[in-house]
Design a protein around this motif. Structure first.
Motif, PDB file in Angstrom:
ATOM      1  N   ASP A   1       0.807  -1.210   0.000  1.00  0.00           N
ATOM      2  CA  ASP A   1       0.000   0.000   0.000  1.00  0.00           C
ATOM      3  C   ASP A   1       0.843   1.265   0.000  1.00  0.00           C
ATOM      4  OD1 ASP A   1       1.024   0.030   2.528  1.00  0.00           O
ATOM      5  OD2 ASP A   1      -0.904  -0.071   3.579  1.00  0.00           O
ATOM      6  N   GLY A   2       2.180   1.109  -0.079  1.00  0.00           N
ATOM      7  CA  GLY A   2       3.031   2.279  -0.137  1.00  0.00           C
ATOM      8  C   GLY A   2       3.168   3.008   1.181  1.00  0.00           C
ATOM      9  N   GLY A   3       2.543   2.484   2.242  1.00  0.00           N
ATOM     10  CA  GLY A   3       2.591   3.137   3.530  1.00  0.00           C
ATOM     11  C   GLY A   3       3.507   2.423   4.500  1.00  0.00           C
ATOM     12  N   ASP A   4       3.097   2.451   5.791  1.00  0.00           N
ATOM     13  CA  ASP A   4       3.938   1.903   6.834  1.00  0.00           C
ATOM     14  C   ASP A   4       4.130   0.401   6.703  1.00  0.00           C
ATOM     15  OD1 ASP A   4       4.184   4.430   7.883  1.00  0.00           O
ATOM     16  OD2 ASP A   4       2.550   4.168   9.332  1.00  0.00           O
ATOM     17  N   ASN A   5       3.245  -0.274   6.005  1.00  0.00           N
ATOM     18  CA  ASN A   5       3.327  -1.727   5.892  1.00  0.00           C
ATOM     19  C   ASN A   5       4.254  -2.187   4.776  1.00  0.00           C
ATOM     20  OD1 ASN A   5       1.533  -2.280   8.019  1.00  0.00           O
ATOM     21  ND2 ASN A   5      -0.232  -1.980   6.673  1.00  0.00           N
ATOM     22  N   TYR A   6       4.832  -1.266   4.038  1.00  0.00           N
ATOM     23  CA  TYR A   6       5.734  -1.652   2.959  1.00  0.00           C
ATOM     24  C   TYR A   6       7.050  -2.144   3.551  1.00  0.00           C
ATOM     25  CZ  TYR A   6       8.201  -1.528  -1.501  1.00  0.00           C
ATOM     26  OH  TYR A   6       8.912  -1.872  -2.615  1.00  0.00           O
ATOM     27  N   ASP A   7       7.504  -3.301   3.095  1.00  0.00           N
ATOM     28  CA  ASP A   7       8.769  -3.875   3.540  1.00  0.00           C
ATOM     29  C   ASP A   7       9.879  -3.451   2.584  1.00  0.00           C
ATOM     30  OD1 ASP A   7       7.641  -5.234   5.706  1.00  0.00           O
ATOM     31  OD2 ASP A   7       7.050  -6.912   4.443  1.00  0.00           O
ATOM     32  N   SER A   8      10.856  -2.712   3.094  1.00  0.00           N
ATOM     33  CA  SER A   8      11.934  -2.237   2.235  1.00  0.00           C
ATOM     34  C   SER A   8      12.741  -3.418   1.704  1.00  0.00           C
ATOM     35  CB  SER A   8      12.845  -1.277   2.995  1.00  0.00           C
ATOM     36  OG  SER A   8      13.449  -1.917   4.098  1.00  0.00           O
ATOM     37  N   VAL A   9      13.138  -3.327   0.439  1.00  0.00           N
ATOM     38  CA  VAL A   9      13.906  -4.378  -0.217  1.00  0.00           C
ATOM     39  C   VAL A   9      14.980  -3.733  -1.085  1.00  0.00           C
ATOM     40  CG1 VAL A   9      11.986  -6.042  -0.244  1.00  0.00           C
ATOM     41  CG2 VAL A   9      12.324  -4.501  -2.190  1.00  0.00           C
ATOM     42  N   THR A  10      15.978  -4.528  -1.428  1.00  0.00           N
ATOM     43  CA  THR A  10      17.026  -4.066  -2.332  1.00  0.00           C
ATOM     44  C   THR A  10      17.151  -5.053  -3.481  1.00  0.00           C
ATOM     45  OG1 THR A  10      18.220  -3.072  -0.485  1.00  0.00           O
ATOM     46  CG2 THR A  10      19.438  -3.382  -2.531  1.00  0.00           C
ATOM     47  N   LEU A  11      17.179  -4.514  -4.681  1.00  0.00           N
ATOM     48  CA  LEU A  11      17.292  -5.310  -5.891  1.00  0.00           C
ATOM     49  C   LEU A  11      18.655  -5.057  -6.519  1.00  0.00           C
ATOM     50  CD1 LEU A  11      15.450  -7.147  -7.820  1.00  0.00           C
ATOM     51  CD2 LEU A  11      15.279  -5.084  -9.223  1.00  0.00           C
ATOM     52  N   TYR A  12      19.333  -6.142  -6.906  1.00  0.00           N
ATOM     53  CA  TYR A  12      20.638  -6.059  -7.565  1.00  0.00           C
ATOM     54  C   TYR A  12      20.471  -6.535  -8.998  1.00  0.00           C
ATOM     55  CZ  TYR A  12      22.193  -5.662  -2.760  1.00  0.00           C
ATOM     56  OH  TYR A  12      22.349  -5.241  -1.461  1.00  0.00           O
ATOM     57  N   ALA A  13      21.116  -5.833  -9.925  1.00  0.00           N
ATOM     58  CA  ALA A  13      20.984  -6.180 -11.337  1.00  0.00           C
ATOM     59  C   ALA A  13      22.340  -6.138 -12.020  1.00  0.00           C
ATOM     60  CB  ALA A  13      20.017  -5.227 -12.038  1.00  0.00           C
ATOM     61  N   SER A  14      22.546  -7.077 -12.937  1.00  0.00           N
ATOM     62  CA  SER A  14      23.747  -7.093 -13.769  1.00  0.00           C
ATOM     63  C   SER A  14      23.343  -6.886 -15.217  1.00  0.00           C
ATOM     64  CB  SER A  14      24.509  -8.411 -13.596  1.00  0.00           C
ATOM     65  OG  SER A  14      23.664  -9.515 -13.852  1.00  0.00           O
ATOM     66  N   ASN A  15      24.334  -6.681 -16.074  1.00  0.00           N
ATOM     67  CA  ASN A  15      24.028  -6.405 -17.467  1.00  0.00           C
ATOM     68  C   ASN A  15      25.157  -6.866 -18.374  1.00  0.00           C
ATOM     69  OD1 ASN A  15      25.789  -3.969 -18.508  1.00  0.00           O
ATOM     70  ND2 ASN A  15      25.244  -3.486 -16.389  1.00  0.00           N
ATOM     71  N   ASN A  16      24.833  -6.987 -19.649  1.00  0.00           N
ATOM     72  CA  ASN A  16      25.809  -7.381 -20.656  1.00  0.00           C
ATOM     73  C   ASN A  16      26.285  -6.203 -21.502  1.00  0.00           C
ATOM     74  OD1 ASN A  16      26.198 -10.205 -20.250  1.00  0.00           O
ATOM     75  ND2 ASN A  16      24.117 -10.546 -21.016  1.00  0.00           N
ATOM     76  N   SER A  17      26.040  -4.987 -21.018  1.00  0.00           N
ATOM     77  CA  SER A  17      26.483  -3.795 -21.732  1.00  0.00           C
ATOM     78  C   SER A  17      27.834  -3.301 -21.233  1.00  0.00           C
ATOM     79  CB  SER A  17      25.443  -2.682 -21.596  1.00  0.00           C
ATOM     80  OG  SER A  17      25.885  -1.492 -22.190  1.00  0.00           O
ATOM     81  N   ASN A  18      27.958  -3.196 -19.882  1.00  0.00           N
ATOM     82  CA  ASN A  18      29.240  -2.725 -19.337  1.00  0.00           C
ATOM     83  C   ASN A  18      29.712  -3.526 -18.133  1.00  0.00           C
ATOM     84  OD1 ASN A  18      27.658  -1.752 -17.180  1.00  0.00           O
ATOM     85  ND2 ASN A  18      27.494   0.277 -18.113  1.00  0.00           N
ATOM     86  N   GLY A  19      28.913  -4.496 -17.683  1.00  0.00           N
ATOM     87  CA  GLY A  19      29.330  -5.354 -16.584  1.00  0.00           C
ATOM     88  C   GLY A  19      29.239  -4.741 -15.207  1.00  0.00           C
TER      89      GLY A  19
END
Length: 346
Positions: A32-50
């Motif tokens: 709901d975008g409020g206090d109940n939102y659980d913070s997360v971190t997303l990691y991404a890699s790529n084949n353009s520059n590594g």
């Protein structure tokens, strides 16, 4: 975890080309975008520059992004370990696993030197799956030199805490791309098909060998699968469909299989899991998916993240309104050239 000395979110959106809209409530009050939102971190890699892209979602509306510079020029599978604040990715330019320690407090633009290195054994590494101190990398290079006979290899590395050593190599009788562990069983997408295979008790194979899958089924509705992820808390498996490999703009999608364990067990080896009653498909031009090569699932906030390699040159996409499937627009959209893999840490 991530340095907070960033510009305002408005400036961030302008400079990084990130678009984000409010997510709809599906079945989860957390989303709901409020206090109940659980913070997360997303990691991404790529084949353009590594380089490694990090997306820190404090809430639906508050996203901080940074880029960490690596020596690789192309990379694929990625994994983060919270205990050591280390990120590991498969370098396609060096054909090895590279690990970087204590990254949480680094600022965007920091140059990384590899703290943990593997040997240069692979030819065309793709996805990576981790089970304890064992890292498994799928390699989709042709093994026997005959492209009419599909095959691939799974490289199994032991991680000592400071380096990687090759334990053994398993050769498969189908092409590989995405892999994921469910317990000790390794699930693998069968590249160039719509099939899903499983190797039961995979890590019990401790020597170099050719091993056939324990079971292989067809996932109806998929044209060509690449990415796969599994969430144990909800027993949900998600697979991506790149469609026609020559169309990188608008024929991709992903399939959601809730209650996966019972549904997979109910399909006999060699048979088909029907779409009706078993799967939800998201696809169509509004999704911005043409070549979705990897997937991660945030089950707490009900968001599915996609590494999209083709559309617009490459993107990281998030979908929060997927429960009914269909041709839906992403709720998160960040440009990332030749995006290749995503990993979620919550």
């Amino acid at each position: 975890m991530i340095n907070k000395n960033f510009n305002s979110i408005f400036v961030l959106l302008l400079t990084l080309g990130v678009t984000f809209t409010s997510c709809s409530d599906d079945d989860d009050d957390n989303n709901d975008g409020g206090d109940n939102y659980d913070s997360v971190t997303l990691y991404a890699s790529n084949n353009s520059n590594g380089n490694i892209s990090v997306y820190d979602f404090e809430s639906e509306q508050n996203i901080e992004t940074k880029t960490l510079i690596t020596s690789s020029t192309a990379a694929d599978g990625i994994f983060y370990d919270d205990d050591s604040e280390s990120v590991y990715q498969v370098s396609r330019s060096n054909n090895s696993i590279e690990g970087f320690a204590n990254i949480d407090d680094l600022v965007s633009g920091s140059v990384l030197n590899a703290d943990f290195l593997g040997t240069n054994d692979m030819s065309s590494p793709r996805e990576m799956a981790v089970n304890g101190n064992l890292f498994v990398v799928a390699d989709n290079a042709d093994v026997d030199g005959d492209d009419t006979t599909p095959d691939g290899r799974l490289f199994v590395y032991t991680y000592s805490g400071s380096s990687f050593s090759l334990r053994n190599v398993i050769t498969t009788d189908f092409k590989l791309w995405g892999i994921t562990f469910i317990g000790n069983d390794l699930y693998a997408v069968v590249d160039a098909t719509s099939d899903l295979a499983v190797f039961n008790d995979f890590l019990a194979n401790t020597t170099d060998a050719t091993v056939s899958a324990t079971k292989r089924i067809t996932i109806e509705g998929i044209v060509r699968t690449h990415g796969i992820t599994y969430d144990g808390s909800s027993d949900t498996l998600i697979m991506t469909d790149i469609g026609d490999a020559t169309n990188v703009e608008d024929d991709g999608g992903f399939h959601i299989i809730s209650g996966f364990t019972n549904k997979f067990n109910a399909v006999a080896n060699g048979d088909v899991m029907a779409v009706s009653g078993n799967q939800v498909r998201v696809s169509g031009s509004s999704t911005l998916m043409g070549n979705p090569v990897d997937v991660a699932y945030d089950s707490d906030n009900d968001v599915i993240y996609i590494a999209e390699a083709g559309n617009g040159g490459g993107r990281v996409l998030g979908f929060s309104n997927f429960s009914a499937g269909g041709n839906i627009a992403p709720s998160f959209n960040s440009g990332l050239a030749s995006a290749s893999a995503v990993y979620l840490e919550d």
